[in-house]
Design an enzyme around this catalytic site. Structure first.
Site, mmCIF file in Angstrom:
data_model
loop_
_atom_site.group_PDB
_atom_site.id
_atom_site.type_symbol
_atom_site.label_atom_id
_atom_site.label_comp_id
_atom_site.label_asym_id
_atom_site.label_seq_id
_atom_site.Cartn_x
_atom_site.Cartn_y
_atom_site.Cartn_z
ATOM 1 N N ASP A 89 -12.306 -31.705 -53.047
ATOM 2 C CA ASP A 89 -11.765 -31.336 -54.359
ATOM 3 C C ASP A 89 -12.803 -30.456 -55.044
ATOM 4 O OD1 ASP A 89 -10.674 -31.051 -56.830
ATOM 5 O OD2 ASP A 89 -10.151 -33.159 -57.084
ATOM 6 N N ILE A 91 -12.965 -29.104 -58.018
ATOM 7 C CA ILE A 91 -13.305 -29.651 -59.341
ATOM 8 C C ILE A 91 -12.438 -30.888 -59.540
ATOM 9 C CG2 ILE A 91 -13.460 -29.308 -61.835
ATOM 10 C CD1 ILE A 91 -13.535 -26.315 -61.400
ATOM 11 N N ASP A 92 -13.042 -32.050 -59.488
ATOM 12 C CA ASP A 92 -12.294 -33.253 -59.828
ATOM 13 C C ASP A 92 -12.589 -33.539 -61.297
ATOM 14 O OD1 ASP A 92 -10.507 -35.314 -59.266
ATOM 15 O OD2 ASP A 92 -12.166 -36.745 -59.235
ATOM 16 N N THR A 94 -10.470 -31.599 -63.676
ATOM 17 C CA THR A 94 -10.243 -30.245 -64.206
ATOM 18 C C THR A 94 -9.931 -30.280 -65.701
ATOM 19 O OG1 THR A 94 -9.443 -29.574 -62.035
ATOM 20 C CG2 THR A 94 -8.897 -28.122 -63.846
HETATM 21 C C1 LIP Z 1 -7.606 -35.782 -61.325
HETATM 22 C C2 LIP Z 1 -7.930 -37.137 -60.737
HETATM 23 C C3 LIP Z 1 -7.699 -38.207 -61.776
HETATM 24 C C4 LIP Z 1 -6.244 -38.235 -62.093
HETATM 25 C C5 LIP Z 1 -5.827 -36.889 -62.673
HETATM 26 C C6 LIP Z 1 -6.165 -35.768 -61.708
HETATM 27 P P1 LIP Z 1 -8.036 -33.211 -60.696
HETATM 28 O O1 LIP Z 1 -7.879 -34.784 -60.360
HETATM 29 O O2 LIP Z 1 -9.187 -37.276 -60.253
HETATM 30 O O3 LIP Z 1 -8.105 -39.454 -61.277
HETATM 31 O O4 LIP Z 1 -5.956 -39.267 -62.989
HETATM 32 O O5 LIP Z 1 -4.460 -36.868 -62.910
HETATM 33 O O6 LIP Z 1 -5.366 -35.798 -60.569
HETATM 34 O O7 LIP Z 1 -6.650 -32.708 -60.880
HETATM 35 O O8 LIP Z 1 -8.843 -33.068 -61.912
HETATM 36 O O9 LIP Z 1 -8.660 -32.643 -59.483
#
Ligand code: LIP
Length: 296
Positions: A89, A91-92, A94
């Site tokens: 991922d 950017i986790d 975002t």
């Molecule tokens: C996020 C996840 C988070 C979830 C968000 C989103 P992203 O990932 O890490 O746990 O609740 O809806 O999916 O979209 O920022 O990569």
């Protein structure tokens, strides 16, 4: 296939994480010009795409025979096989990224036969690097300082019951339907007083990044993380770090002690001398007859 050198992969992932961090910190994202995917709460920026391109190019060059799954290039139907696979991922968190809320990271996982084998999570805002190699422990390095072994407490307390727990949980981007209703019900029951039939947990944190939630559980800063709806790229790295720190991963739905990495329903509990299974069962009891339903 030649023997897999996990240490070498770990070292490369760390250098890639630093480069991704530089790209994230030099970007000036805005929610006004970020794109949306499924809905207005599911964001993507040019930086997500640029970081993923940088990461996939480097990994494909270094390991051309390994598979690659990335959030921004994933196509429905692409499945995780037993092959050595990078799960990324870029950017986790975002949403945090576009709001300059300091809880976003790159999540770099490597799995072999679907088992988390290397994990690297880097939050560039705090300059915190979480790392693990299967069988070799989990570590945190802050500000480039020496590695601290996880969990942070040398003698973590036993887990008593949910009333002493700090819980990580996420709304996710689905804001209607059965999954949303179940999350609301579980959140309310976790928080409510004992007199009202609740678990009266210490509190619930919504950090906005599954990877950072798992890192916090591995570190022992959160006792539990429960989420449905996130994807393998959100959890692959964190799962390795969690396991190496003595934590366990069960399914976010009751009854499954051996969840799939791409199963999209997760329940992580920190390392502790006792009480891990009891905490899982207590949460499953709160979920009751309800079930999270997500297509893998
Ligand atoms: C996020 C996840 C988070 C979830 C968000 C989103 P992203 O990932 O890490 O746990 O609740 O809806 O999916 O979209 O920022 O990569």
């Amino acid at each position: 296939m030649a023997e897999i050198n996990l240490q070498e992969i770990h070292d490369l992932l760390i250098s890639i994480a630093h480069e991704a961090g530089r790209m994230q910190m030099s970007a000036t994202p805005s929610y006004l010009d970020s794109g949306t995917k499924k809905n207005s709460a599911d964001l993507v920026t040019e930086t997500d795409q640029a970081v993923e391109l940088m990461v996939s190019t480097k990994l494909r060059t270094a390991y051309p025979s390994y598979s690659f799954i990335g959030e921004e290039t994933y196509a429905p139907g692409q499945t995780l096989t037993d092959a050595p696979t990078f799960i990324v991922d870029p950017i986790d968190g975002t949403t945090n990224f576009v709001h300059a809320f300091p809880a976003f990271c790159i999540s770099l996982g490597f799995v072999v036969k679907k088992a988390p084998s290397v994990g690297v999570i880097y939050n560039p805002y705090l300059d915190e690097m979480y790392t693990a190699i299967k069988g070799k422990g989990a570590f945190l390095s802050r500000g480039g300082e020496e590695n601290i072994r996880l969990p942070l407490k040398k003698n973590p307390e036993p887990l008593k019951d949910l009333s002493t727990c700090l819980i990580g949980a996420e709304w996710g981007s689905d804001r209607s339907g059965g999954n949303f209703e179940l999350k609301c019900k579980v959140f309310a029951k976790l928080a409510a007083s004992k007199e009202d039939g609740g678990a009266m947990v210490h509190s619930i944190r919504c950090m906005g990044s599954a990877a950072l939630n798992l890192a916090a559980v591995a570190a022992g800063q959160q006792d539990v993380f429960w989420e449905g709806g996130c994807w393998a790229w959100d959890v692959a790295a964190g799962w390795c770090i969690l396991s190496e720190a003595g934590g366990i991963m069960a399914s976010g739905n009751p009854g499954d002690w051996d969840p799939k990495i791409d199963g999209r329903k997760y329940l992580a509990v920190r390392g502790a001398p006792s009480g891990q299974k009891e905490i899982v069962e207590e949460i499953w009891g709160i979920i009751g007859e309800g079930r999270l339903e997500y297509e893998s």
